[in-house]
Design a protein around this motif. Structure first.
Motif, mmCIF file in Angstrom:
data_model
loop_
_atom_site.group_PDB
_atom_site.id
_atom_site.type_symbol
_atom_site.label_atom_id
_atom_site.label_comp_id
_atom_site.label_asym_id
_atom_site.label_seq_id
_atom_site.Cartn_x
_atom_site.Cartn_y
_atom_site.Cartn_z
ATOM 1 N N PHE A 193 57.926 22.214 55.290
ATOM 2 C CA PHE A 193 57.161 20.964 55.341
ATOM 3 C C PHE A 193 58.074 19.748 55.208
ATOM 4 O O PHE A 193 57.637 18.628 55.438
ATOM 5 C CB PHE A 193 56.075 20.942 54.267
ATOM 6 C CG PHE A 193 56.579 21.229 52.877
ATOM 7 C CD1 PHE A 193 57.119 20.227 52.094
ATOM 8 C CD2 PHE A 193 56.504 22.497 52.353
ATOM 9 C CE1 PHE A 193 57.585 20.485 50.812
ATOM 10 C CE2 PHE A 193 56.958 22.778 51.074
ATOM 11 C CZ PHE A 193 57.507 21.771 50.307
ATOM 12 N N ILE A 194 59.348 19.969 54.839
ATOM 13 C CA ILE A 194 60.294 18.864 54.764
ATOM 14 C C ILE A 194 61.071 18.729 56.068
ATOM 15 O O ILE A 194 61.131 17.654 56.660
ATOM 16 C CB ILE A 194 61.265 19.062 53.581
ATOM 17 C CG1 ILE A 194 60.506 19.044 52.254
ATOM 18 C CG2 ILE A 194 62.339 17.958 53.583
ATOM 19 C CD1 ILE A 194 61.374 19.314 51.040
ATOM 20 N N ARG A 195 61.664 19.833 56.522
ATOM 21 C CA ARG A 195 62.436 19.825 57.766
ATOM 22 C C ARG A 195 62.024 21.004 58.639
ATOM 23 O O ARG A 195 62.732 22.010 58.716
ATOM 24 C CB ARG A 195 63.931 19.890 57.463
ATOM 25 C CG ARG A 195 64.484 18.619 56.834
ATOM 26 C CD ARG A 195 65.954 18.776 56.554
ATOM 27 N NE ARG A 195 66.531 17.551 56.016
ATOM 28 C CZ ARG A 195 67.728 17.486 55.449
ATOM 29 N NH1 ARG A 195 68.480 18.577 55.351
ATOM 30 N NH2 ARG A 195 68.193 16.349 54.968
ATOM 31 N N PRO A 196 60.873 20.897 59.276
ATOM 32 C CA PRO A 196 60.358 22.037 60.046
ATOM 33 C C PRO A 196 61.290 22.485 61.162
ATOM 34 O O PRO A 196 61.356 23.676 61.476
ATOM 35 C CB PRO A 196 59.031 21.507 60.601
ATOM 36 C CG PRO A 196 59.145 20.012 60.539
ATOM 37 C CD PRO A 196 59.985 19.723 59.355
ATOM 38 N N GLY A 197 62.026 21.548 61.750
ATOM 39 C CA GLY A 197 62.891 21.902 62.872
ATOM 40 C C GLY A 197 64.031 22.836 62.516
ATOM 41 O O GLY A 197 64.632 23.462 63.399
ATOM 42 N N ALA A 230 49.738 23.299 54.736
ATOM 43 C CA ALA A 230 48.592 23.868 55.456
ATOM 44 C C ALA A 230 47.315 23.551 54.696
ATOM 45 O O ALA A 230 47.284 23.580 53.464
ATOM 46 C CB ALA A 230 48.750 25.383 55.595
ATOM 47 N N VAL A 231 46.256 23.267 55.447
ATOM 48 C CA VAL A 231 44.965 22.967 54.833
ATOM 49 C C VAL A 231 43.872 23.632 55.663
ATOM 50 O O VAL A 231 43.958 23.714 56.892
ATOM 51 C CB VAL A 231 44.737 21.444 54.717
ATOM 52 C CG1 VAL A 231 44.692 20.788 56.083
ATOM 53 C CG2 VAL A 231 43.476 21.146 53.919
ATOM 54 N N ASP A 284 56.103 27.772 72.159
ATOM 55 C CA ASP A 284 57.321 28.466 71.755
ATOM 56 C C ASP A 284 58.311 27.482 71.148
ATOM 57 O O ASP A 284 58.606 26.432 71.727
ATOM 58 C CB ASP A 284 57.965 29.152 72.969
ATOM 59 C CG ASP A 284 57.163 30.342 73.454
ATOM 60 O OD1 ASP A 284 56.324 30.830 72.682
ATOM 61 O OD2 ASP A 284 57.372 30.771 74.610
ATOM 62 N N GLY A 285 58.802 27.819 69.988
ATOM 63 C CA GLY A 285 59.780 26.957 69.321
ATOM 64 C C GLY A 285 59.175 25.826 68.528
ATOM 65 O O GLY A 285 59.887 25.158 67.773
ATOM 66 N N GLU A 286 57.873 25.576 68.664
ATOM 67 C CA GLU A 286 57.249 24.472 67.937
ATOM 68 C C GLU A 286 57.038 24.842 66.476
ATOM 69 O O GLU A 286 56.602 25.950 66.152
ATOM 70 C CB GLU A 286 55.902 24.106 68.562
ATOM 71 C CG GLU A 286 55.187 22.952 67.859
ATOM 72 C CD GLU A 286 53.798 22.685 68.416
ATOM 73 O OE1 GLU A 286 53.163 21.730 67.950
ATOM 74 O OE2 GLU A 286 53.345 23.450 69.299
ATOM 75 N N TRP A 287 57.349 23.914 65.595
ATOM 76 C CA TRP A 287 57.086 24.104 64.171
ATOM 77 C C TRP A 287 56.568 22.788 63.613
ATOM 78 O O TRP A 287 57.331 21.901 63.241
ATOM 79 C CB TRP A 287 58.344 24.544 63.418
ATOM 80 C CG TRP A 287 57.998 25.142 62.090
ATOM 81 C CD1 TRP A 287 57.365 24.523 61.046
ATOM 82 C CD2 TRP A 287 58.207 26.488 61.670
ATOM 83 N NE1 TRP A 287 57.171 25.381 60.011
ATOM 84 C CE2 TRP A 287 57.685 26.598 60.347
ATOM 85 C CE3 TRP A 287 58.801 27.602 62.260
ATOM 86 C CZ2 TRP A 287 57.728 27.791 59.630
ATOM 87 C CZ3 TRP A 287 58.844 28.776 61.536
ATOM 88 C CH2 TRP A 287 58.313 28.867 60.231
ATOM 89 N N PRO A 288 55.246 22.631 63.554
ATOM 90 C CA PRO A 288 54.672 21.359 63.093
ATOM 91 C C PRO A 288 54.900 21.131 61.611
ATOM 92 O O PRO A 288 55.065 22.078 60.836
ATOM 93 C CB PRO A 288 53.179 21.528 63.398
ATOM 94 C CG PRO A 288 52.967 23.008 63.398
ATOM 95 C CD PRO A 288 54.232 23.623 63.903
#
Length: 342
Positions: A193-197, A230-231, A284-288
């Motif tokens: 949640f700080i640096r998702p990438g 997450a909620v 693919d590759g996405e991390w919200p």
């Protein structure tokens, strides 16, 4: 999938730290009842009007008395501010209060210059990674009485239980923390949640560089947790509305501002409307930075992220101002994932 939670002890609007801690205790009891694996509390400084979680070692002592079986721990103790011996003594005492169920989550973070000065923290460390690695290793060695016989600290004794000691975890939000965990052979938790990438890369680094630990508190193979914002609510739309708070927090951070909206309505107004629900399938590759959904959708999203990170445990962090909404979210997530409860 194992499910865990990390709590920041947010202060309710018009309330004090007293109410914040009462809500943290209620959340921990609920997590234990629902079958969560562990419940961690965070450390933040200088923002006590909104976040009362400044001293996890103190709050955990209270949680030890208010829970029976769930693992409790720090997410994280900011080790750059403290002596490894003092941290080890604190977690040794916690293990004595909650035998065999304490996690010593060890991280690092600089606060504002004023707060760091007040904490006595040196912001000019020549090699921060080497310094942090040395401190993490020292905490583990103190906890497990694992210093060589000729070491100056070999005779220093730490309190504890017959079922402990506390389990050291390396926590971080960058590949450098993954390298430290891998080199020391310790469990690793990444704050997505700080640096998702960096999430996938950090766990790849951890697994590729992992060496079975020479430390008594280490592990023989990689063991990881990914922490996500997450909620959950009864519908995807209702959950997206709650996620508006996290979205505003992230936007403010990008502008160099610190602060959490006091209500969901304030967050929705600042965004100019309710955000779109998180898609059922992520690209693919996405991390919200944050995800939301109904129990079924959120369980699927958590499965996707856990699979990408290559872990079997997900830790939930949220930024929901209303305590009732937060408890209901944790309940629905447990339902969606299929936790058996107690």
């Amino acid at each position: 999938m194992e499910l865990s939670a990390v709590d920041l002890s947010p202060v309710p609007e018009g309330g004090t730290a007293t109410e914040a801690y009462e809500q943290t205790v209620e959340a921990a009891r609920q997590a234990e009842r629902l079958g969560y694996t562990r419940f961690w509390v965070a450390e933040h400084h200088g923002r006590a009007a909104t976040l009362a979680g400044t001293t996890p070692e103190v709050l955990l002592g209270h949680l030890a008395a208010e829970t029976d079986a769930i693992r409790i721990g720090s997410g994280a103790v900011l080790l750059n501010h403290y002596s490894p011996l003092k941290v080890a003594e604190q977690f040794g005492a916690l293990d004595a209060l909650a035998p065999g169920r304490v996690d010593a989550g060890l991280g690092r973070a600089n606060e504002s210059p004023a707060v760091d000065r007040a904490l006595g923290t040196d912001r000019r460390v020549e090699d921060p990674d080497a310094d942090h690695r040395e401190k993490v290793e020292a905490v583990a060695s103190h906890l497990y009485d694992d210093f060589p016989g000729d070491h100056p600290y070999a005779d220093i004794e730490i309190p504890g239980s017959a079922e402990g000691p506390a389990v050291p975890w390396v926590l971080g939000s960058s590949p450098s923390s993954a390298e430290i965990a891998a080199e020391l052979g310790l469990p690793y938790c990444f704050a997505a949640f700080i640096r998702p990438g960096y999430a996938v890369r950090a766990f790849e680094t951890y697994r590729e560089q992992f060496e079975p630990s020479d430390l008594a508190g280490g592990v023989d193979e990689p063991r990881g947790i990914v922490a996500v914002n997450a909620v959950c609510a009864e519908t995807d739309r209702a959950a997206a509305r709650l996620r508006a708070v996290a979205e505003v927090v992230f936007r403010r951070m990008a502008r160099g501002e610190v602060g959490t909206p006091s209500t969901v309505e304030e967050a929705v107004d600042e965004l100019g409307g309710v955000p779109e629900p998180t898609p059922e399938r992520l690209d693919d590759g996405e991390w919200p930075r944050a995800i939301s959904g109904s129990p079924e959708r959120l369980a699927g999203l958590l499965d996707q992220l856990a699979d990408r990170a290559g872990v079997d445990e997900v830790m939930i962090q949220h930024a929901v101002p209303d305590h009732g909404d937060a408890l209901r979210s944790h309940e629905l997530i447990a339902e969606g994932v299929g936790l058996s409860g107690r």
